[in-house]
Design a protein around this motif. Structure first.
Motif, mmCIF file in Angstrom:
data_model
loop_
_atom_site.group_PDB
_atom_site.id
_atom_site.type_symbol
_atom_site.label_atom_id
_atom_site.label_comp_id
_atom_site.label_asym_id
_atom_site.label_seq_id
_atom_site.Cartn_x
_atom_site.Cartn_y
_atom_site.Cartn_z
ATOM 1 N N PHE A 255 0.811 -1.214 0.000
ATOM 2 C CA PHE A 255 0.000 0.000 0.000
ATOM 3 C C PHE A 255 0.848 1.270 0.000
ATOM 4 N N THR A 329 -8.970 13.065 2.317
ATOM 5 C CA THR A 329 -10.339 13.037 2.845
ATOM 6 C C THR A 329 -10.442 12.238 4.135
ATOM 7 N N PHE A 330 -9.577 11.267 4.340
ATOM 8 C CA PHE A 330 -9.631 10.418 5.516
ATOM 9 C C PHE A 330 -9.348 11.206 6.793
ATOM 10 N N ASP A 362 -8.558 5.475 -10.167
ATOM 11 C CA ASP A 362 -8.258 5.838 -8.780
ATOM 12 C C ASP A 362 -7.400 4.726 -8.194
ATOM 13 N N ASP A 363 -6.711 5.037 -7.093
ATOM 14 C CA ASP A 363 -5.775 4.041 -6.554
ATOM 15 C C ASP A 363 -6.469 2.976 -5.716
ATOM 16 N N SER A 364 -7.580 3.325 -5.068
ATOM 17 C CA SER A 364 -8.229 2.330 -4.205
ATOM 18 C C SER A 364 -9.652 2.754 -3.900
ATOM 19 N N VAL A 366 -11.919 2.157 -0.546
ATOM 20 C CA VAL A 366 -11.799 1.614 0.811
ATOM 21 C C VAL A 366 -13.210 1.429 1.381
ATOM 22 N N ARG A 367 -13.774 2.483 1.915
ATOM 23 C CA ARG A 367 -15.149 2.375 2.426
ATOM 24 C C ARG A 367 -16.182 2.475 1.307
ATOM 25 N N GLY A 368 -15.762 3.094 0.196
ATOM 26 C CA GLY A 368 -16.714 3.309 -0.893
ATOM 27 C C GLY A 368 -17.487 4.602 -0.712
ATOM 28 N N THR A 369 -16.896 5.539 0.001
ATOM 29 C CA THR A 369 -17.540 6.848 0.186
ATOM 30 C C THR A 369 -17.189 7.782 -0.963
ATOM 31 N N THR A 370 -15.920 7.796 -1.328
ATOM 32 C CA THR A 370 -15.427 8.756 -2.314
ATOM 33 C C THR A 370 -15.954 8.447 -3.717
ATOM 34 N N VAL A 403 -1.219 1.032 8.382
ATOM 35 C CA VAL A 403 -1.987 1.861 7.461
ATOM 36 C C VAL A 403 -3.394 1.932 8.018
ATOM 37 N N ASP A 404 -3.907 3.125 8.170
ATOM 38 C CA ASP A 404 -5.248 3.250 8.689
ATOM 39 C C ASP A 404 -6.219 3.093 7.534
ATOM 40 N N THR A 405 -6.795 1.914 7.406
ATOM 41 C CA THR A 405 -7.791 1.731 6.342
ATOM 42 C C THR A 405 -9.166 1.899 6.983
HETATM 43 P P1 AMP Z 1 -13.178 5.582 0.456
HETATM 44 O O1 AMP Z 1 -14.047 6.765 0.218
HETATM 45 O O2 AMP Z 1 -13.209 5.133 1.880
HETATM 46 O O3 AMP Z 1 -13.484 4.452 -0.477
HETATM 47 O O4 AMP Z 1 -11.680 6.041 0.222
HETATM 48 C C1 AMP Z 1 -11.068 5.885 -1.002
HETATM 49 C C2 AMP Z 1 -10.209 7.072 -1.303
HETATM 50 O O5 AMP Z 1 -9.358 7.383 -0.208
HETATM 51 C C3 AMP Z 1 -9.335 6.776 -2.487
HETATM 52 O O6 AMP Z 1 -9.557 7.820 -3.405
HETATM 53 C C4 AMP Z 1 -7.915 6.786 -1.979
HETATM 54 O O7 AMP Z 1 -7.106 7.627 -2.762
HETATM 55 C C5 AMP Z 1 -7.988 7.308 -0.573
HETATM 56 N N1 AMP Z 1 -7.364 6.386 0.392
HETATM 57 C C6 AMP Z 1 -7.122 5.092 0.266
HETATM 58 N N2 AMP Z 1 -6.571 4.568 1.380
HETATM 59 C C7 AMP Z 1 -6.452 5.577 2.246
HETATM 60 C C8 AMP Z 1 -5.924 5.682 3.569
HETATM 61 N N3 AMP Z 1 -5.432 4.632 4.227
HETATM 62 N N4 AMP Z 1 -5.967 6.897 4.144
HETATM 63 C C9 AMP Z 1 -6.462 7.951 3.485
HETATM 64 N N5 AMP Z 1 -6.969 7.903 2.252
HETATM 65 C C10 AMP Z 1 -6.963 6.740 1.624
#
Ligand code: AMP
Length: 473
Positions: A255, A329-330, A362-364, A366-370, A403-405
């Motif tokens: 990651f 955003t996290f 996008d790179d990932s 995670v929660r599916g919020t973004t 890593v704070d996921t």
């Molecule tokens: P989410 O809205 O939770 O799905 O977050 C996904 C977005 O957060 C992606 O656009 C990533 O670029 C970014 N992201 C992924 N992993 C992390 C992390 N550990 N901390 C902060 N941002 C993250």
């Protein structure tokens, strides 16, 4: 060797952070550390701090906030000495308080020791019991403090001797910078989970830092990465290096390459930018799309989007403009705030997007919020089709190693299949990079990487920790 996790995961004390240490007699070490921390700001925006050593005493300044908010000119002037350590911290809700800001200082019969930690221990509960048996009550709630207390209380004639005994008791990820009044110490955990590198200043001084971008920023030359299990002591006699016992295996965090590290850093012998471009290229082969343009969700995924565009022959355009003055955003601890932040942070360009079939990298997720917010923004700006491509595999398992996921119940890919996620985010198609594709892009053997967030096979047992934390909830 790997260890699976079967139960649902708790929200633990996870941290990801940036650390730096400078040993440079005759230089303004506080200021060098400050600029190094600026370069590591992406690794933690919650609190920052610097400790300096003047040969006899330590001077410390920590506060909540960004590096630019934490230090004033007078603060830096008070941080005198010939060596310094610095820390930027990000943590989850609950432990976001100033007592947990680092560097933290522990007292001992050898004098004070300041400590900055990047990573996360998976045996913190056992260490907490050990510390309680010593009759010590930690003042904060981090495993970093436990770590400091254990180092301070372990018998040994000097810090090296104590660390030699104390560090093998730690399980998990730990890159540490430690500062005693007359010496700087640094250590990287035996699996090399988090990055740490060594550099040299033009004056002959030494620097250790989480990422090489911090060395570049303060004019230090990158010498090499600190080896997994390597313990360094830097003092008036120069650099002393020794090895903690290792099992001879690695578990470098993928990651870091996908998202966390800066693209201009060298991690695990690779420039992160180049790895991300390759991720995009492999993704284009594995999950092709028909589109008029490839765009990135800035900033972390820009290299992967460029790689996707190069490989697919579809032109790269900028379709989303990022406000660079808003943190990742996290950073907002509340789910509601995070949701609102996407609109604050990203603004689409209708002139570019209107009527177009857009491939978004996008790179990932995670929660599916973004992602659903991004897709909705693109559609509102007139995109005809939105094809989402993710430059990492579906993230189905929480990270216990720094890593704070998110806890497993919040990870969207732990609950939904890829087609379900595609429907949820309202994209016309969704494709992820495969695990094999990720390994190919990083270019290191799969056996040397930690990909536990994708497959759930952790490089060490995490079950006991998870049970204990579940009880504490
Ligand atoms: P989410 O809205 O939770 O799905 O977050 C996904 C977005 O957060 C992606 O656009 C990533 O670029 C970014 N992201 C992924 N992993 C992390 C992390 N550990 N901390 C902060 N941002 C993250």
């Amino acid at each position: 060797m790997s260890h699976s996790l079967a139960l649902s995961a708790p929200t633990g004390l996870r941290e990801y952070c940036g650390v730096i240490g400078v040993y440079a007699p005759g230089e303004d070490v506080a200021r060098l550390t400050y600029f190094g921390l600026y370069a590591l700001q992406h690794r933690g925006q919650e609190s920052a701090g610097i400790a300096t050593a003047d040969g006899e005493r330590l001077h410390v300044h920590t506060r909540m906030g960004l590096v630019a908010q934490v230090f004033t000119e007078p603060d830096l002037s008070r941080l005198v000495g010939h060596a310094a350590i610095g820390h930027t911290r990000y943590s989850t809700t609950g432990s976001s308080r100033v007592e947990n800001a680092q560097p933290l200082v522990v007292d001992s019969d050898l004098g004070p020791l300041a400590l900055g930690h990047n990573g996360n221990l998976v045996n913190a509960s056992a260490l907490r019991e050990e510390v309680a048996e010593l009759g010590v009550t930690p003042s904060g709630t981090t495993d970093s403090e436990l770590l400091g207390l254990i180092c301070a209380r372990t018998p040994g004639a000097d810090w090296l001797a104590r660390l030699r005994t104390a560090l093998p008791r730690l399980q998990g990820a730990f890159c540490l910078v430690l500062l005693a009044p007359d010496r700087l110490l640094a250590v990287r955990d035996p699996l090399g989970i988090r990055p740490l590198c060594l550099g040299r200043l033009p004056s002959g001084g030494w620097v250790v830092a989480s990422e090489s971008c911090a060395l570049d920023t303060i004019g230090a030359t990158f010498i090499r990465e600190v080896d997994p299990g390597e313990l360094l002591q830097i003092d008036a006699d120069g650099v002393h290096s020794e090895r903690l016992p290792t099992e001879g295996r690695r578990a470098a965090c993928s990651f870091e390459h996908i998202y966390f590290a800066r693209p201009d850093s060298i991690v695990d012998g690779r420039l992160v930018y180049a790895v991300r471009e390759r991720m995009g290229q492999v993704l284009a082969r594995e999950a092709p799309a028909e589109g008029d343009m490839v765009i990135a969700v800035p900033d972390a995924s820009i290299p992967a989007a460029i790689g996707y565009a190069t490989e697919s022959g579809i032109p790269f355009r900028e379709g989303l403009v990022k406000n660079r003055y808003i943190g990742r955003t996290f950073i907002q601890p509340q789910q509601g705030q995070r949701t609102g932040d996407v609109a604050l942070k990203l603004n689409p360009l209708p002139e570019v997007l209107a009527g177009k079939r857009v491939v978004v990298v996008d790179d990932s997720i995670v929660r599916g919020t973004t992602t659903p917010r991004v897709v909705a923004q693109l559609r509102r700006a007139g995109a005809r089709e939105v094809h989402m491509r993710i430059s990492s595999p579906p993230m189905r398992w929480p990270c216990y190693l720094g890593v704070d996921t998110a806890p497993i119940e919040q990870l969207i890919a732990a609950r939904m299949s890829v087609p379900e996620i595609c429907a949820h985010i309202d994209a016309d198609s969704l494709g992820y990079l495969s695990e094999a594709g990720l390994v190919e892009a990083i270019g290191l053997p799969a056996s040397t990487l930690c990909n536990a967030c994708f497959h759930g096979r952790y490089p060490m047992p995490v079950q006991a920790e998870q049970d204990k934390l579940a009880l504490e909830r």
